[in-house]
Motif scaffolding. Structure first.
Motif, mmCIF file in Angstrom:
data_model
loop_
_atom_site.group_PDB
_atom_site.id
_atom_site.type_symbol
_atom_site.label_atom_id
_atom_site.label_comp_id
_atom_site.label_asym_id
_atom_site.label_seq_id
_atom_site.Cartn_x
_atom_site.Cartn_y
_atom_site.Cartn_z
ATOM 1 N N ILE A 86 0.859 -1.186 0.000
ATOM 2 C CA ILE A 86 0.000 0.000 0.000
ATOM 3 C C ILE A 86 0.894 1.234 0.000
ATOM 4 O O ILE A 86 1.830 1.335 0.786
ATOM 5 N N SER A 87 0.596 2.165 -0.906
ATOM 6 C CA SER A 87 1.505 3.285 -1.159
ATOM 7 C C SER A 87 0.889 4.620 -0.774
ATOM 8 O O SER A 87 -0.335 4.753 -0.669
ATOM 9 N N GLU A 88 1.739 5.619 -0.570
ATOM 10 C CA GLU A 88 1.272 6.968 -0.257
ATOM 11 C C GLU A 88 0.395 7.492 -1.386
ATOM 12 O O GLU A 88 0.700 7.305 -2.564
ATOM 13 N N VAL A 89 -0.678 8.168 -1.026
ATOM 14 C CA VAL A 89 -1.729 8.495 -1.994
ATOM 15 C C VAL A 89 -1.277 9.461 -3.086
ATOM 16 O O VAL A 89 -1.805 9.433 -4.199
ATOM 17 N N ASP A 90 -0.309 10.316 -2.801
ATOM 18 C CA ASP A 90 0.120 11.299 -3.797
ATOM 19 C C ASP A 90 0.934 10.673 -4.923
ATOM 20 O O ASP A 90 1.104 11.283 -5.978
ATOM 21 N N ASN A 91 1.437 9.474 -4.702
ATOM 22 C CA ASN A 91 2.368 8.870 -5.651
ATOM 23 C C ASN A 91 1.728 7.871 -6.606
ATOM 24 O O ASN A 91 2.381 7.421 -7.550
ATOM 25 N N VAL A 92 0.475 7.493 -6.355
ATOM 26 C CA VAL A 92 -0.122 6.409 -7.134
ATOM 27 C C VAL A 92 -1.545 6.746 -7.577
ATOM 28 O O VAL A 92 -2.169 7.687 -7.082
ATOM 29 N N ASN A 93 -2.042 5.950 -8.517
ATOM 30 C CA ASN A 93 -3.392 6.099 -9.041
ATOM 31 C C ASN A 93 -4.425 5.855 -7.942
ATOM 32 O O ASN A 93 -4.195 5.073 -7.013
ATOM 33 N N ILE A 94 -5.574 6.529 -8.065
ATOM 34 C CA ILE A 94 -6.674 6.269 -7.136
ATOM 35 C C ILE A 94 -7.143 4.824 -7.279
ATOM 36 O O ILE A 94 -7.485 4.158 -6.300
ATOM 37 N N VAL A 95 -7.148 4.321 -8.517
ATOM 38 C CA VAL A 95 -7.487 2.916 -8.769
ATOM 39 C C VAL A 95 -6.372 2.039 -8.213
ATOM 40 O O VAL A 95 -5.190 2.355 -8.323
ATOM 41 N N GLY A 96 -6.739 0.897 -7.627
ATOM 42 C CA GLY A 96 -5.743 0.045 -7.005
ATOM 43 C C GLY A 96 -5.401 0.562 -5.613
ATOM 44 O O GLY A 96 -6.110 1.390 -5.040
ATOM 45 N N ASN A 97 -4.313 0.063 -5.050
ATOM 46 C CA ASN A 97 -3.855 0.458 -3.716
ATOM 47 C C ASN A 97 -4.814 -0.073 -2.649
ATOM 48 O O ASN A 97 -4.528 -1.072 -2.006
ATOM 49 N N VAL A 98 -5.953 0.598 -2.429
ATOM 50 C CA VAL A 98 -7.000 0.070 -1.545
ATOM 51 C C VAL A 98 -8.361 0.270 -2.210
ATOM 52 O O VAL A 98 -8.537 1.173 -3.021
ATOM 53 N N TRP A 99 -9.311 -0.599 -1.868
ATOM 54 C CA TRP A 99 -10.676 -0.436 -2.352
ATOM 55 C C TRP A 99 -11.255 0.884 -1.863
ATOM 56 O O TRP A 99 -10.952 1.331 -0.756
ATOM 57 N N ASP A 100 -12.120 1.490 -2.666
ATOM 58 C CA ASP A 100 -12.784 2.733 -2.277
ATOM 59 C C ASP A 100 -14.272 2.508 -2.018
ATOM 60 O O ASP A 100 -14.976 1.926 -2.851
ATOM 61 N N ILE A 101 -14.736 2.986 -0.882
ATOM 62 C CA ILE A 101 -16.164 2.973 -0.560
ATOM 63 C C ILE A 101 -16.868 4.003 -1.433
ATOM 64 O O ILE A 101 -16.387 5.124 -1.584
ATOM 65 N N THR A 102 -18.007 3.638 -2.017
ATOM 66 C CA THR A 102 -18.770 4.595 -2.816
ATOM 67 C C THR A 102 -20.145 4.838 -2.198
ATOM 68 O O THR A 102 -20.581 4.108 -1.307
ATOM 69 N N LYS A 103 -20.799 5.848 -2.687
ATOM 70 C CA LYS A 103 -22.097 6.267 -2.155
ATOM 71 C C LYS A 103 -23.133 5.154 -2.268
ATOM 72 O O LYS A 103 -23.257 4.506 -3.302
ATOM 73 N N ASN A 104 -23.866 4.935 -1.180
ATOM 74 C CA ASN A 104 -24.936 3.944 -1.192
ATOM 75 C C ASN A 104 -26.068 4.415 -2.094
ATOM 76 O O ASN A 104 -26.549 5.541 -1.966
ATOM 77 N N GLU A 105 -26.494 3.553 -3.016
ATOM 78 C CA GLU A 105 -27.538 3.929 -3.960
ATOM 79 C C GLU A 105 -28.779 3.058 -3.781
ATOM 80 O O GLU A 105 -29.041 2.128 -4.531
ATOM 81 N N ASN A 106 -29.499 3.367 -2.700
ATOM 82 C CA ASN A 106 -30.815 2.772 -2.441
ATOM 83 C C ASN A 106 -30.797 1.271 -2.177
ATOM 84 O O ASN A 106 -31.702 0.550 -2.576
ATOM 85 N N ASN A 107 -29.769 0.781 -1.522
ATOM 86 C CA ASN A 107 -29.794 -0.602 -1.048
ATOM 87 C C ASN A 107 -28.905 -0.715 0.184
ATOM 88 O O ASN A 107 -28.195 0.213 0.543
ATOM 89 N N GLU A 108 -28.948 -1.856 0.827
ATOM 90 C CA GLU A 108 -28.214 -2.035 2.069
ATOM 91 C C GLU A 108 -26.733 -2.315 1.842
ATOM 92 O O GLU A 108 -25.907 -2.086 2.714
ATOM 93 N N SER A 109 -26.391 -2.846 0.673
ATOM 94 C CA SER A 109 -24.997 -3.185 0.398
ATOM 95 C C SER A 109 -24.242 -1.994 -0.173
ATOM 96 O O SER A 109 -24.791 -1.207 -0.941
ATOM 97 N N ILE A 110 -22.992 -1.878 0.202
ATOM 98 C CA ILE A 110 -22.146 -0.780 -0.256
ATOM 99 C C ILE A 110 -21.187 -1.314 -1.310
ATOM 100 O O ILE A 110 -20.439 -2.262 -1.067
ATOM 101 N N ARG A 111 -21.197 -0.698 -2.478
ATOM 102 C CA ARG A 111 -20.345 -1.169 -3.564
ATOM 103 C C ARG A 111 -18.959 -0.537 -3.458
ATOM 104 O O ARG A 111 -18.818 0.672 -3.290
#
Length: 209
Positions: free
Chosen positions: A144-169
């Motif tokens: 896992i790398s410092e955020v300024d040095n690498v792409n937003i994609v990869g590194n760690v999963w990103d939580i996204t906005k819940n869109e009308n269901n109980e599961s978070i994509r």
């Protein structure tokens, strides 16, 4: 004796109105692009720590007393005391510029409320990151790398906005993902968690309101 200034008409500067119009339109276009630019930023350990210190917030992992530590793309274990401060249950992070992990959807929302930010939707996330040309940390080639040095994609999963269901994509994949195993670094991949789940490879990125 009065001097007479004679101007050679052929030397007068000329202005091409078409060029001026084109330049003006280009400036308008650049300005509009800047206004519409969306700045997606991965939240770091340091930023999350400031939120905790100012609010006294207790994360879901801290309430439960344990969280999930991923061993590889297929294997994980429950680890006591794993939380944002000690993602593996024992050690603090090596750098305060690393993405904060062991946070849940509930934790991300609390941070956004405090910081006056918001989570991106899943589709919004992928629309933004397609313009990120930095290296993608995946296929277990880098830690896992410092955020300024690498792409937003990869590194760690990103939580996204819940869109009308109980599961978070989750979006973007983590350092373990590749096209040969979890396909996490492509939009079509589907991975969901509940609103209280944290993991050593789950963080979040935010947008301005």
């Amino acid at each position: 004796m009065n001097r007479i200034l004679i101007i050679n008409q052929s030397l007068k500067p000329t202005i091409n109105l078409n060029i001026l119009k084109y330049a003006f339109l280009v400036l308008i276009f650049i300005s509009s692009c800047k206004e519409k630019e969306i700045n997606l930023k991965t939240v770091t350990y340091s930023q999350f720590e400031l939120f905790i210190n100012e609010t006294g917030y207790i994360t879901d992992a801290q309430k439960y007393g344990w969280s999930i530590v991923q061993i590889d793309v297929y294997n994980f274990k429950k680890v006591a005391n794993a939380c944002w401060k000690t993602p593996d249950g024992i050690n603090k992070v090596a750098s305060r510029k690393l993405p904060v992990t062991q946070v849940s959807y509930n934790d991300a929302l609390a941070y956004c409320k405090w910081a006056k930010k918001r989570l991106p939707s899943y589709n919004e996330y992928w629309k933004i990151v397609k313009n990120d040309n930095r290296i993608i940390v995946s296929e277990n080639k880098l830690p896992i790398s410092e955020v300024d040095n690498v792409n937003i994609v990869g590194n760690v999963w990103d939580i996204t906005k819940n869109e009308n269901n109980e599961s978070i994509r989750l979006a973007g994949g983590s350092l373990f993902c590749s096209e040969s195993n979890c396909h996490g670094t492509i939009k079509e991949r589907e991975l969901f968690v509940d609103k209280e789940t944290g993991n050593i490879h789950i963080g979040f990125s935010v947008l301005d309101l």
